[in-house]
Write an enzyme that holds these catalytic residues in place. Structure first.
Site, short mmCIF file in Angstrom:
data_model
loop_
_atom_site.label_atom_id
_atom_site.label_comp_id
_atom_site.label_asym_id
_atom_site.label_seq_id
_atom_site.Cartn_x
_atom_site.Cartn_y
_atom_site.Cartn_z
N ASP A 43 0.83 -1.21 0.00
CA ASP A 43 0.00 0.00 0.00
C ASP A 43 0.87 1.26 0.00
O ASP A 43 2.09 1.17 0.14
CB ASP A 43 -0.96 0.00 1.21
CG ASP A 43 -0.23 -0.12 2.54
OD1 ASP A 43 1.02 -0.17 2.57
OD2 ASP A 43 -0.91 -0.15 3.58
N ASN A 58 -7.77 -0.32 13.64
CA ASN A 58 -9.17 -0.55 13.25
C ASN A 58 -9.35 -1.89 12.54
O ASN A 58 -10.40 -2.17 11.98
CB ASN A 58 -9.63 0.58 12.30
CG ASN A 58 -8.74 0.67 11.06
OD1 ASN A 58 -7.73 -0.02 10.96
ND2 ASN A 58 -9.12 1.50 10.11
N HIS A 108 -7.58 -2.87 9.86
CA HIS A 108 -7.31 -2.84 8.42
C HIS A 108 -6.10 -3.70 8.06
O HIS A 108 -5.24 -3.97 8.89
CB HIS A 108 -7.17 -1.40 7.88
CG HIS A 108 -5.91 -0.69 8.23
ND1 HIS A 108 -5.72 0.66 8.03
CD2 HIS A 108 -4.73 -1.13 8.76
CE1 HIS A 108 -4.52 1.01 8.40
NE2 HIS A 108 -3.89 -0.04 8.84
N GLU A 122 -9.73 -0.73 4.43
CA GLU A 122 -10.32 -0.13 5.63
C GLU A 122 -11.67 -0.78 5.97
O GLU A 122 -12.22 -1.55 5.17
CB GLU A 122 -10.51 1.37 5.40
CG GLU A 122 -9.23 2.12 5.07
CD GLU A 122 -8.33 2.38 6.28
OE1 GLU A 122 -8.26 1.54 7.20
OE2 GLU A 122 -7.69 3.45 6.31
P1 PGA Z 1 1.99 -0.35 12.64
O1 PGA Z 1 0.90 -0.31 11.48
O2 PGA Z 1 2.86 -1.52 12.37
O3 PGA Z 1 2.72 0.96 12.51
O4 PGA Z 1 1.23 -0.48 13.92
C1 PGA Z 1 0.13 -1.44 11.22
C2 PGA Z 1 -0.89 -1.17 10.16
O5 PGA Z 1 -1.50 -0.09 10.15
O6 PGA Z 1 -1.11 -2.05 9.32
#
Ligand code: PGA
Length: 244
Positions: free
Chosen positions: A67, A136, A138, A143
C-alpha cells in the site's frame, strides 16, 4: 490458523523472519508482499540478515507493494516506499525490475492499480504476504467496510488510520486517501503472515482472530485462509483464549 506467541518484540520478529527464510529456501521463484509501519521493522531486519547470511539468490525473487499514502512518494519519510527502500531494497541485492510499487504521486491512480495487478497476475499469486494490523483491523489500506472481492484500489482513509498516521509523519503531512492491493489478492496468497506487537493491539488482534468474520474488521477474513500464520508478542496476544 497457526498462532505463535513470543515473549517480546525481538523474538516475534525473529520467528516471523525464520518462517519467511524457511519458505524462501524451498522455492526458486518467490513473490513477496511486505508491509511498512512500526511493527515489521525488526522482522525485515532479520529477513535482510537471513538473505545475506544464507546467500539467497534474489534474481527470481520479486517484491510487490502492499500500500501507499496517496500523494506521497519515496522522498517523504514515512511513505511506504521510503520505508521499504531504506529498510529493505537498499540492503539486499535485488534487481530494480523485480520490485513493483504503487506510484502514489501519479495523476492516474487507476493506472497504478493496473500496473500492480498486472505484476501480481504475471508473477503471482503472492507467495508470502506479510501484514501488520491497523488499530481498526485494516490490512494494508483495506479499511473497515471494504469489499473482500477487490484487487488494487484507491480508498478514503478511515478516521482511525488518519489519526494513527501522525506517528509516521512530520506535522505538515496530511493524508486522506490510500492505494492498496485488495483482500482478493491477499486471500489468494499461498502463505499469509500477520504480525502484531504491543498491548495497544491486543483488542483488535482478539477481534480479528477470535471474533466473527465481518467487513467491519477486515483482518477477520484471514480466519478463512488455509495457510495463515500469526506472530505476536505476549502483550498483543494477551486477550486471546486459543493458542495460549
Ligand atoms: P503499525 O501499522 O505496524 O505501525 O502499527 C500497522 C498497520 O496499520 O497495518
Amino acid at each position: 490458523m497457526h498462532i505463535n506467541i513470543q515473549q517480546d518484540y525481538s523474538q516475534m520478529s525473529k520467528k516471523a523472519a525464520d518462517k519467511i527464510i524457511d519458505t524462501t529456501k524451498r522455492k526458486e521463484k518467490v513473490l513477496y508482499c511486505f508491509p511498512a509501519g512500526d511493527t515489521p521493522t525488526g522482522m525485515i531486519k532479520e529477513v535482510v540478515a537471513g538473505f545475506n547470511s544464507e546467500k539467497i539468490d534474489l534474481q527470481e525473487k520479486r517484491f510487490v507493494s502492499l500500500d501507499e499514502w496517496v500523494g506521497l512518494g519515496a522522498g517523504v519519510p514515512g511513505s511506504c516506499l521510503n520505508y521499504m527502500t531504506n529498510n529493505l531494497y537498499s540492503k539486499i541485492n535485488i534487481p530494480k525490475e523485480n520490485i513493483c510499487f504503487f506510484n502514489a504521486l501519479a495523476d492516474d491512480l487507476q493506472e497504478q492499480c493496473a500496473i500492480v495487478d498486472n505484476f501480481i497476475e504475471e508473477f503471482g499469486p503472492i507467495d508470502i504476504c506479510v501484514l501488520g494490523i491497523g488499530m481498526n483491523g485494516h490490512l494494508g489500506f483495506n479499511e473497515n467496510g471494504v469489499s473482500f472481492d477487490l484487487n488494487s484500489h484507491v480508498i478514503e482513509l478511515d478516521e482511525t488510520t488518519k489519526k494513527v498516521s501522525a506517528k509516521y509523519f512530520s506535522d505538515e503531512v496530511c493524508v486522506k486517501r490510500g492505494i492498496t492491493i485488495g483482500i482478493n489478492q491477499i486471500m489468494k496468497a499461498k502463505q499469509v503472515i500477520l504480525i502484531a506487537g504491543g498491548l495497544h493491539k491486543a483488542k483488535i488482534v482478539k477481534a480479528a482472530l477470535e471474533g466473527e468474520i465481518t467487513y467491519e474488521v477486515p483482518a477477520s477474513v484471514l480466519q478463512k485462509h488455509d495457510n495463515f500464520h500469526v506472530f505476536l508478542d505476549e502483550a498483543a496476544g494477551s486477550l486471546l483464549e486459543k493458542g495460549r
